[in-house]
Design a protein around this motif. Sequence first.
Motif, PDB file in Angstrom:
ATOM      1  N   ARG A 109      -6.788 -12.722  -7.171  1.00 31.26           N
ATOM      2  CA  ARG A 109      -5.620 -12.279  -7.948  1.00 31.26           C
ATOM      3  C   ARG A 109      -5.962 -11.148  -8.911  1.00 31.26           C
ATOM      4  O   ARG A 109      -5.077 -10.391  -9.317  1.00 31.26           O
ATOM      5  N   ALA A 110      -7.220 -11.031  -9.272  1.00 30.02           N
ATOM      6  CA  ALA A 110      -7.615  -9.961 -10.199  1.00 30.02           C
ATOM      7  C   ALA A 110      -7.483  -8.581  -9.586  1.00 30.02           C
ATOM      8  O   ALA A 110      -7.441  -7.580 -10.317  1.00 30.02           O
ATOM      9  N   TYR A 111      -7.392  -8.493  -8.250  1.00 33.04           N
ATOM     10  CA  TYR A 111      -7.268  -7.192  -7.594  1.00 33.04           C
ATOM     11  C   TYR A 111      -5.824  -6.708  -7.528  1.00 33.04           C
ATOM     12  O   TYR A 111      -5.584  -5.597  -7.031  1.00 33.04           O
ATOM     13  N   ARG A 112      -4.880  -7.521  -7.977  1.00 37.62           N
ATOM     14  CA  ARG A 112      -3.473  -7.115  -8.063  1.00 37.62           C
ATOM     15  C   ARG A 112      -2.921  -6.666  -6.709  1.00 37.62           C
ATOM     16  O   ARG A 112      -2.279  -5.620  -6.580  1.00 37.62           O
ATOM     17  N   VAL A 113      -3.171  -7.449  -5.686  1.00 37.82           N
ATOM     18  CA  VAL A 113      -2.640  -7.178  -4.344  1.00 37.82           C
ATOM     19  C   VAL A 113      -1.912  -8.437  -3.855  1.00 37.82           C
ATOM     20  O   VAL A 113      -2.199  -9.549  -4.316  1.00 37.82           O
ATOM     21  N   LEU A 162     -19.724 -11.435  -2.582  1.00 41.67           N
ATOM     22  CA  LEU A 162     -19.114 -10.142  -2.282  1.00 41.67           C
ATOM     23  C   LEU A 162     -18.490  -9.511  -3.528  1.00 41.67           C
ATOM     24  O   LEU A 162     -18.508  -8.286  -3.684  1.00 41.67           O
ATOM     25  N   ASN A 163     -17.936 -10.340  -4.389  1.00 45.75           N
ATOM     26  CA  ASN A 163     -17.327  -9.812  -5.607  1.00 45.75           C
ATOM     27  C   ASN A 163     -18.385  -9.253  -6.558  1.00 45.75           C
ATOM     28  O   ASN A 163     -18.190  -8.205  -7.196  1.00 45.75           O
ATOM     29  N   GLU A 164     -19.523  -9.918  -6.656  1.00 46.92           N
ATOM     30  CA  GLU A 164     -20.591  -9.448  -7.539  1.00 46.92           C
ATOM     31  C   GLU A 164     -21.233  -8.173  -7.021  1.00 46.92           C
ATOM     32  O   GLU A 164     -21.640  -7.297  -7.809  1.00 46.92           O
ATOM     33  N   SER A 165     -21.343  -8.039  -5.702  1.00 46.39           N
ATOM     34  CA  SER A 165     -21.964  -6.830  -5.139  1.00 46.39           C
ATOM     35  C   SER A 165     -21.001  -5.656  -5.028  1.00 46.39           C
ATOM     36  O   SER A 165     -21.442  -4.529  -4.772  1.00 46.39           O
ATOM     37  N   LEU A 168     -16.450  -6.732  -1.918  1.00 45.11           N
ATOM     38  CA  LEU A 168     -15.109  -7.290  -1.786  1.00 45.11           C
ATOM     39  C   LEU A 168     -14.051  -6.257  -2.173  1.00 45.11           C
ATOM     40  O   LEU A 168     -13.008  -6.135  -1.512  1.00 45.11           O
ATOM     41  N   LYS A 169     -14.297  -5.503  -3.213  1.00 43.59           N
ATOM     42  CA  LYS A 169     -13.361  -4.452  -3.636  1.00 43.59           C
ATOM     43  C   LYS A 169     -13.227  -3.381  -2.569  1.00 43.59           C
ATOM     44  O   LYS A 169     -12.114  -2.878  -2.302  1.00 43.59           O
ATOM     45  N   HIS A 170     -14.344  -3.052  -1.940  1.00 46.29           N
ATOM     46  CA  HIS A 170     -14.317  -2.039  -0.887  1.00 46.29           C
ATOM     47  C   HIS A 170     -13.514  -2.536   0.316  1.00 46.29           C
ATOM     48  O   HIS A 170     -12.748  -1.763   0.929  1.00 46.29           O
ATOM     49  N   ILE A 171     -13.658  -3.803   0.670  1.00 43.56           N
ATOM     50  CA  ILE A 171     -12.932  -4.370   1.816  1.00 43.56           C
ATOM     51  C   ILE A 171     -11.432  -4.401   1.543  1.00 43.56           C
ATOM     52  O   ILE A 171     -10.609  -4.057   2.404  1.00 43.56           O
ATOM     53  N   ILE A 172     -11.048  -4.815   0.328  1.00 41.64           N
ATOM     54  CA  ILE A 172      -9.629  -4.927  -0.011  1.00 41.64           C
ATOM     55  C   ILE A 172      -8.988  -3.548  -0.113  1.00 41.64           C
ATOM     56  O   ILE A 172      -7.841  -3.343   0.313  1.00 41.64           O
ATOM     57  N   ASN A 173      -9.698  -2.574  -0.656  1.00 41.64           N
ATOM     58  CA  ASN A 173      -9.133  -1.232  -0.794  1.00 41.64           C
ATOM     59  C   ASN A 173      -8.901  -0.577   0.563  1.00 41.64           C
ATOM     60  O   ASN A 173      -7.989   0.258   0.709  1.00 41.64           O
ATOM     61  N   LYS A 174      -9.679  -0.911   1.548  1.00 40.20           N
ATOM     62  CA  LYS A 174      -9.497  -0.327   2.878  1.00 40.20           C
ATOM     63  C   LYS A 174      -8.189  -0.795   3.513  1.00 40.20           C
ATOM     64  O   LYS A 174      -7.629  -0.099   4.367  1.00 40.20           O
ATOM     65  N   LEU A 175      -7.679  -1.980   3.119  1.00 39.80           N
ATOM     66  CA  LEU A 175      -6.441  -2.487   3.709  1.00 39.80           C
ATOM     67  C   LEU A 175      -5.215  -1.759   3.176  1.00 39.80           C
ATOM     68  O   LEU A 175      -4.176  -1.736   3.847  1.00 39.80           O
ATOM     69  N   GLN A 176      -5.301  -1.193   1.973  1.00 37.72           N
ATOM     70  CA  GLN A 176      -4.184  -0.486   1.352  1.00 37.72           C
ATOM     71  C   GLN A 176      -2.937  -1.374   1.298  1.00 37.72           C
ATOM     72  O   GLN A 176      -1.861  -1.025   1.804  1.00 37.72           O
ATOM     73  N   LEU A 177      -3.089  -2.526   0.690  1.00 38.84           N
ATOM     74  CA  LEU A 177      -1.996  -3.484   0.574  1.00 38.84           C
ATOM     75  C   LEU A 177      -1.054  -3.068  -0.545  1.00 38.84           C
ATOM     76  O   LEU A 177      -1.493  -2.731  -1.651  1.00 38.84           O
ATOM     77  N   VAL A 178       0.243  -3.111  -0.236  1.00 41.81           N
ATOM     78  CA  VAL A 178       1.262  -2.740  -1.212  1.00 41.81           C
ATOM     79  C   VAL A 178       2.331  -3.825  -1.190  1.00 41.81           C
ATOM     80  O   VAL A 178       2.785  -4.245  -0.121  1.00 41.81           O
ATOM     81  N   GLY A 179       2.727  -4.303  -2.363  1.00 41.58           N
ATOM     82  CA  GLY A 179       3.765  -5.310  -2.439  1.00 41.58           C
ATOM     83  C   GLY A 179       3.681  -6.071  -3.737  1.00 41.58           C
ATOM     84  O   GLY A 179       2.725  -5.912  -4.515  1.00 41.58           O
ATOM     85  N   PRO A 180       4.688  -6.898  -4.014  1.00 40.13           N
ATOM     86  CA  PRO A 180       4.682  -7.668  -5.260  1.00 40.13           C
ATOM     87  C   PRO A 180       3.585  -8.717  -5.246  1.00 40.13           C
ATOM     88  O   PRO A 180       3.258  -9.306  -4.218  1.00 40.13           O
ATOM     89  N   THR A 181       3.007  -8.936  -6.390  1.00 42.82           N
ATOM     90  CA  THR A 181       1.938  -9.932  -6.528  1.00 42.82           C
ATOM     91  C   THR A 181       2.399 -11.204  -7.208  1.00 42.82           C
ATOM     92  O   THR A 181       1.649 -12.177  -7.256  1.00 42.82           O
ATOM     93  N   PHE A 182       3.623 -11.226  -7.731  1.00 42.59           N
ATOM     94  CA  PHE A 182       4.121 -12.410  -8.426  1.00 42.59           C
ATOM     95  C   PHE A 182       5.614 -12.545  -8.143  1.00 42.59           C
ATOM     96  O   PHE A 182       6.341 -11.547  -8.122  1.00 42.59           O
TER      97      PHE A 182
END
Length: 232
Positions: A109-113, A162-165, A168-182
């Motif tokens: 949830r911290a990645y706001r996707v 993955l989050n510490e290294s 995980l951020k690199h994997i999530i950014n490649k998806l380019q997810l757009v939409g409401p988070t809540f």
Amino acid sequence: MWPEWLRSPTASPSRVHPRSKSFSCSSFKDIPSILKEPESEPRSPKSPSVFHRVRISTSVLRSWANKNSIPSSNPSFRPPHKGIIIFFTSLRVVRKTYEDCRTVRSILRAYRVPIDERDLSMDSKFLDELQGIMGCNAQNLTLPKVFIGGRHIGGAEEIKRLNESGDLKHIINKLQLVGPTFCDQCVGIRFVLCEECNGSHKIYVEKCGFRTCKSCNINGLIMCPSCCPVLR
């Protein structure tokens, strides 16, 4: 001398049945030869004995049971969702499992996707879906399970690493997810009460009485109509 009712009846010669001439009494020494089965012709391989058929059927059943007892993984199967899916539980029965699920949800949830959160304690269909993906029974499943881009990432330990290294951020950014988070309607629970049965999972009909509501799950809940189009 004796009364009539005490006298032993004597058979008259005419009533005595003659012994059969074919009957012959064997002595004790002939018993082994009598008990010995006559030699039969060897059976053809096409007609196996009963014991042989039972032995074959038993071995087949054992091999089938051993095959089914070993969970068969299906690595080629991938969930159709191309975003982020997390299978977790909100029950606090097992403290470690609950803490792992809460930690993973907080990290994602911290990645706001937008995240497709599937709580197994809210709907049993999620458990059946996860078993079909992982190819194992419920006893061998550990929660949480995270899928990103249709690929199984792992559980709590893998997500933390993955989050510490930074991977995980690199994997999530490649998806380019757009939409409401809540969602304001379900407040992030992803489920709302069924409007037809008001969460009782029962509907009263005058002719039939109470019947099961087919619009909701066993808990009387349905997927949030605001979240469902985004998650699916």
